[in-house]
Structure formats: structure tokens, C-alpha cells
Design a protein around this motif. Structure first.
Motif: not given
Length: 259
Positions: A3-11, A13-16, A39-47, A49-56
């Protein structure tokens, strides 16, 4: 899927993801002219959602390192390296040597500089320049608007506002090329000796029009700088309203430690 909000100390996931793409660009893994993966390539690479990639990608575009082309995706910009904008760029020795500040600074960094004059002529003073010049809003002033290039890339726009009572006796200031040392040299030639230059800076996103003029992606970071040129007589004889592509400049200032 992440999801767009998952992640650890680095903030989030979309920021990472954005940080990783930016680092790939800065390291040369993605070179100027390369397409950023879709977008589809990045979705597959990072596992994720498309929304997370769009935010990134919003974050990546905000870095000023890529531009988005309609129907094609994002491409890595071919931008020249940053140059220093130092506090000694207005030294009198530069003017006496026949170089205006921008040309002197570009020469020191080994860059090919060009200045395109967009407008020179009388106009009514806008509110902020009028206040800084100490004249009523709408007072006639001389405006000089320029677009600055470095190695063929537009990096800066600047509009100078000068009091009409000061410039009307200096015909060189109405010319595209005011002569060696630029407008400051001509002002000093006519007795306006400079005491100091006062600059105010603000970082913000570029508007669509500003981005177009500087070949940036809309919303890319820019630095808005206002400079007042003050004389030993206590007059402000120029207000310069400047907009710079933030990825093109490193600011360096000398601040005296003693009284």
C-alpha cells in the motif's frame, strides 16, 4: 500488494520507491533521454499498487530530473550540472573587467552562457517592485526582462525594474547590450556607486507558464529571488525579480563572523 502507506524508517513505500528512482538517475543507471519504467513495470517490480506508483512518480517529477510527455511517459532530462551562485558574484572587479554577474559566474564554472533579451521599455511599476523602489504603484519605470541559458538550456528568468528618473539620462540601459559589465557598470559610470545587494529567496513549485519557459515539468521546484541594488546614497536603483530552476543552482554565501 503493498500500500501507499507501508514502509519503515525510510518513510512511506511510495517515498522509498521515488528515492530509489531518483538515485538511479543521479547515479547514471537511468541516463538522460532514457524512459522511466512504465507504471505497470514498476507495479510488477515493487509489488505495490498503481496508486503507490503514481504517488512515487509525483515525487520523482518534483525532483526536476524527469519530464512527462503526454502519451509517452516520463523521460530523464538532459540537464547540465549545477553551478554555484556565490556571494561574490557582484564584486566590482567583475564589472571593471567588463563582465556582468551571470557571464562572470558562468565563465568561472566553464559553462557556455547566453542571455536572450525578451523586453526592454517603460512600464507601470507592479506593487512589490514599487514598494522596494520607494515609488507609488503604477509609476513609470524601465523594465528589462531576460532569459538566461547555460549550455543551451534555459535556467533563469529575470526582470529588472529601474527608476525612470535614474535611467532616463543613461541611454545604454535602453539597449539590448548595455556594454561591458552590464547595467550595474553603467549605473556606476553615472555616479550610482553600490553599497550592497540585498536578496530574498523563496523555494516553491513552478507554475505551468514558468515551467514552460524554463523547460521544466509543471510543479518542479524553482527558487524565486528578489534583489535590491542599494547605493551609497541610500537609494534602491534596481529591483530584480528572478526565477531559477532549482536543480541548476547551489547557493554559497559568506557571512562575516565579526562586527
Amino acid at each position: 500488494m503493498g500500500t501507499a502507506v507501508e514502509g519503515g524508517r525510510s518513510g512511506p513505500r511510495y517515498v522509498q520507491i521515488a528515492d530509489e528512482i531518483v538515485q538511479q538517475i543521479r547515479a547514471g543507471v537511468l541516463k538522460p533521454g532514457d524512459m522511466v519504467p512504465s507504471e505497470s513495470e514498476l507495479v510488477e517490480r515493487y509489488g505495490v499498487s498503481g496508486g503507490t506508483i503514481r504517488k512515487a512518480m509525483v515525487e520523482v517529477r518534483a525532483s526536476g530530473l524527469v519530464e512527462t510527455r503526454h502519451g509517452k511517459g516520463s523521460i530523464v532530462k538532459d540537464r547540465p550540472p549545477v553551478r554555484h551562485r556565490s556571494s561574490d558574484r557582484f564584486r566590482r572587479s567583475h564589472r571593471q573587467g567588463g563582465k556582468a554577474a551571470y557571464l562572470a559566474e558562468s565563465a568561472q564554472s566553464g559553462a557556455a552562457a547566453k542571455v536572450s533579451v525578451l523586453f526592454i521599455g517603460p512600464m507601470e511599476a507592479p506593487e512589490d517592485p514599487a514598494r522596494r523602489l520607494g515609488v507609488p504603484v503604477g509609476t513609470q519605470v524601465l523594465a528589462r526582462r531576460r532569459l538566461y541559458f547555460r549550455n543551451g538550456t534555459p535556467v533563469e528568468t529575470a526582470t529588472s525594474y529601474l527608476p525612470w528618473d535614474v535611467v532616463k539620462e543613461i541611454p545604454e540601459l535602453f539597449a539590448e547590450n548595455p556594454g561591458g559589465g552590464g547595467i550595474y557598470a553603467r549605473l556606476e559610470d553615472h555616479g550610482h556607486e553600490f553599497a550592497e545587494f540585498v536578496e530574498t529567496l523563496q523555494a516553491r513549485p513552478a507554475s505551468k507558464a514558468e515551467a514552460s519557459e524554463l523547460a521544466l515539468t509543471p510543479g518542479a521546484p524553482v527558487v524565486h529571488l528578489i534583489r535590491e541594488a542599494r547605493t551609497t546614497a541610500g537609494l534602491v536603483v534596481e529591483v530584480c525579480d528572478t526565477l531559477m530552476a532549482a536543480d541548476q543552482f547551489v547557493f554559497e554565501y559568506r557571512i562575516p563572523a565579526a562586527d
